[in-house]
Design a protein around this motif. Sequence first.
Motif, mmCIF file in Angstrom:
data_model
loop_
_atom_site.group_PDB
_atom_site.id
_atom_site.type_symbol
_atom_site.label_atom_id
_atom_site.label_comp_id
_atom_site.label_asym_id
_atom_site.label_seq_id
_atom_site.Cartn_x
_atom_site.Cartn_y
_atom_site.Cartn_z
ATOM 1 N N TRP A 1 0.836 -1.200 0.000
ATOM 2 C CA TRP A 1 0.000 0.000 0.000
ATOM 3 C C TRP A 1 0.871 1.250 0.000
ATOM 4 C CZ3 TRP A 1 -0.732 3.996 3.613
ATOM 5 C CH2 TRP A 1 -1.896 4.747 3.464
ATOM 6 N N THR A 2 0.662 2.234 -0.859
ATOM 7 C CA THR A 2 -0.504 2.260 -1.713
ATOM 8 C C THR A 2 -0.308 1.518 -3.039
ATOM 9 O OG1 THR A 2 0.237 4.417 -2.512
ATOM 10 C CG2 THR A 2 -1.372 4.431 -0.751
ATOM 11 N N MET B 1 -2.512 -5.132 9.614
ATOM 12 C CA MET B 1 -3.253 -4.654 8.454
ATOM 13 C C MET B 1 -4.465 -5.548 8.207
ATOM 14 S SD MET B 1 -2.148 -4.410 4.465
ATOM 15 C CE MET B 1 -0.609 -3.567 4.832
ATOM 16 N N VAL C 1 -8.008 -2.569 2.800
ATOM 17 C CA VAL C 1 -8.016 -1.218 2.235
ATOM 18 C C VAL C 1 -9.423 -0.912 1.733
ATOM 19 C CG1 VAL C 1 -7.109 0.276 0.405
ATOM 20 C CG2 VAL C 1 -5.584 -1.334 1.557
ATOM 21 N N LEU D 1 -6.185 2.835 4.453
ATOM 22 C CA LEU D 1 -5.615 1.615 5.011
ATOM 23 C C LEU D 1 -6.271 1.320 6.355
ATOM 24 C CD1 LEU D 1 -3.306 -0.541 4.674
ATOM 25 C CD2 LEU D 1 -1.909 0.981 6.094
ATOM 26 N N GLU E 1 -8.649 3.879 10.359
ATOM 27 C CA GLU E 1 -8.373 3.997 8.935
ATOM 28 C C GLU E 1 -7.455 5.192 8.687
ATOM 29 O OE1 GLU E 1 -11.989 4.037 6.707
ATOM 30 O OE2 GLU E 1 -12.778 2.248 7.718
#
Length: 238
Positions: free
Chosen positions: A92-93, A208, A211, A217, A228
């Motif tokens: 990410w991203t 994590m 997304v 995230l 988030e």
Amino acid sequence: MIHHIDLTASTNDDARDPQYRHGDVVWAEEQTAGRGQRGHVWSSPKGENLTFSVVLEPTFLPANEQFLLSEAVALALTDTFAAHGIDTRIKWTNDIYAGDRKLVGILIEHNLSGGTLSRSVAGIGINVNQSAFDPALPNPVSMAQLRGRYFDRATLLNAYLESLNRRYAQLEAGDKDGLQRDYRMRLYRLGEEHPYRFPDGTTAPAVMEGVRPSGALILRHEDGAVREYLFKEVEFVL
């Protein structure tokens, strides 16, 4: 159409020219001012790698769901690498990692029209045949290093564009759930606890979880709280 040029400052800047339309590609052998995420510079030895930009016109996509286009672009890369025997994950991203080493950098820039996207330029740098990297770079790797062989770059570019066409068609057809599912499954460090760094310089471990279509995230912290974070609100500690 692929426009193959020898030298440019930035393929993303070139691709902004109105002469280029949806699906056009600007591929440069050498960039003098290539850009990466977070203001980083993307450099590449001439003739060894792929540095190119793809013009897309996703006028059907709401601006608040623009990250879905990023997902399509990134998933097409993981699809391409899988077809060449390389297992990759999406950091990410948008970086693409093989193990804990960076194989691809992506920079996507958007133009809006009202509440939808009008034009997007996806700049992509793939480490293809490079064997020696600047020691200042933390963790680069190339396809040649991973597979022990040379890759024809034009063939690889065409393979990627075919994969991108499939993922873009999935997005255009409205299969957002499918894109989200595949993107989540290919996330780097998904479900693992690792440290993250925040804008004030502090770090904290978190897991994590996924997304959002917005690009946020989702992290679960040690106290059980799920929060988030948008781009630049958190970064990986590698």
